[in-house]
Structures are given as structure tokens and as C-alpha cells.
Scaffold this active site. Sequence first.
Site, PDB file in Angstrom:
ATOM      1  N   LYS A 111      -4.019   8.126  -2.101  1.00  0.00           N
ATOM      2  CA  LYS A 111      -4.095   6.743  -1.647  1.00  0.00           C
ATOM      3  C   LYS A 111      -4.707   6.659  -0.248  1.00  0.00           C
ATOM      4  CE  LYS A 111       0.141   5.268  -4.052  1.00  0.00           C
ATOM      5  NZ  LYS A 111      -0.402   4.167  -4.842  1.00  0.00           N
ATOM      6  N   ARG A 185       3.553   5.523 -15.021  1.00  0.00           N
ATOM      7  CA  ARG A 185       3.562   5.355 -16.475  1.00  0.00           C
ATOM      8  C   ARG A 185       3.798   6.680 -17.196  1.00  0.00           C
ATOM      9  NH1 ARG A 185      -2.349   2.948 -16.196  1.00  0.00           N
ATOM     10  NH2 ARG A 185      -1.392   2.325 -14.231  1.00  0.00           N
TER      11      ARG A 185
END
Length: 332
Positions: A111, A185
Site C-alpha cells: 500500500k 477475501r
Amino acid sequence: VSTSVKRGDIIGRCTNDVRELANEPANLLTPRMFAERAVELASASGLKTEVLDEDAIRRLNMGLLLGVTRGSQEPPRLLVIRYEPQGASVSPVLGLVGKGVTFDSGGISIKPATGMERMKSDMSGGAAVVGAMCAIGAIGGPRRVIGIVPMTENMPSGTAMKPGDILTGADGTTVEVINTDAEGRLILGDALWYARECGATHLVDVATLTGACLIALGHVASGLFGKPKEWVTIVQKAADHAGESVWPLPLYAEYRDQLKSEMADLMNTGGRPAGACTAAAFLESFTGGVPWAHIDIAGTAWLEESREDAAAGTTGVMVRTLVNLALASGSW
């Protein structure tokens, strides 16, 4: 003191416990410490708990969770909390699943540095499940409820999963990793499978899952997905009654098409278009067709500024909704 006041006091205290957990810095709230703190809270509410360590997780063949944790020196944990009231029927069993990433660097697909410190709260969904289970245990409800929280860090290192890697979930589903920052996920896929293995007949997962949901709904509402429509409506009514804003978003078959891989059963991301929807479509693959709802709290788990109804920082969002759902009268 009225029953309603007692119930409100319990839910308020459990929500504050969630906020404290999610505000903790990642060096103090590692997966192991998260599990220990959660067990303390759950035990105080009379709940049964079990913590699976990395060896137990490996024996369950949870390759998606293990893939995410590969980059960290901190071992993963899988927390199981059970509320089993005396005299409760065998079915239905509500399974609550929460994302417990105690720090999310993005992994190899790292990130941007700006704002990364907030990724200590990427376990807000998992904390919400812990808080809701504690409130359900303290208040007492008619149904059996199971809470499942996969706990890990997502870090870059020489052992971390890489874009292009293929992981195999506990249910045998193979996943081509396109972006290592789409890790929530992955761990939820294995956790949803395990919730069903533990007997859950109805599922709700809560996760700070996608920046796309934040862009779509801002800090005002959480995204709500799921099938069938009747179950999603029940979850939405629980949220409305709790005063927590959720907004239904679609799960068209075309979103699943964006996840098609030439190398595996699925890719772990469908690209930028409809990012919240494709993430939900990925999770649907692990629900086994049982009634399921996914709540994306990426925009609502953290507030930059205080509001009339919430302080700045972590919010403890979805505790009230999950409690209302578990304690609601009537049949599913």
C-alpha cells in the site's frame, strides 16, 4: 432497571470493547494477542471458545489463510466462539465470520505509505464478531450462534505470497493471486467454509474489505450483499432496527465472470471496476449455497472526525446489527 436498558448497556459495553481492540497498535495486538483478548472477553460472557494454531490450521488445509500469513513472522490463529443456549433447536445456526487482519501492509502489492497506520484496524470485522458474540452470550438469545475469526498479518517478506501464486482453499478451490492486497477475501473464504463445517446454516460475514465500497458509499453506509434476497432483507431489517446504515449492492453473474482465471478456479481480484461487487462474488464461492450476507465496512469502521452519533477513530460498527439479528424473534 428495564430489560431494554440492561440490553443497551451490554451492547454499549461490548461495542466499546470492540473499539478498544481495533484502536490497539499492531505491535500490541498481534494475531496471538487478539485471540487471547477475545477468549478473555468471550469467557466472561459464558461462551465456549477454541483457538486453532498454525498447526491445526495446516491440518485443515486452509491454504488461503496460510498463504496470507506466509509473509509475517507472526503465526496465524483461527478463533471459534460458540453460543449454545439450553434447549435451542439444532437448526438454524447463525454463523458470524469476521476479517481479523491485525495489520495490512498490502503484502508484496504494498500500500502507499500515507495512511497505512490505520491498517491496524483492518481487524474491525473480526472484533465486531467478537463483541457481538459477547453481547449475545450476556443477553441470552433463542438461537445457536457460532463466531469464526481468522487472524493474521499481511506483510511483505522473502516468504510472502506473490502475484501469480496459486493457493488452494480448504474446500479445494484454487485461487490465482493477482494482487496480494486482496487478502481479506482469501482468509474469509477458508473461514466461511469452516463456519459451515461447524454447522452454520445461515452466514453473515463482516469485513473492512474494499476501498471500492468506501468510494461508493463514503463513511455513511456499509455495503450489503448476499443471497437469497429474503435473507438479505432480514439482515437489512436488523441493521435498520439497530440504527446502522447499510445499502444493498448487486451480485450479478457478470461480476463472477471478472474473476475467471486461466490458471485456477478463481482470481482473487477482478480489477478496479465494481471492486466491492467482485469481492463479494469471490466470497459467494465459499458459502456452499446457504443463506449468506456480506457486509463491507471499509468506510464505516473508522471515522476521521467525530459525529453526533460516533466518536472519531474506530466505531465498533455492526455489533448492534449482528446482535439484533441473532436475537430477533420469528423464524428464518
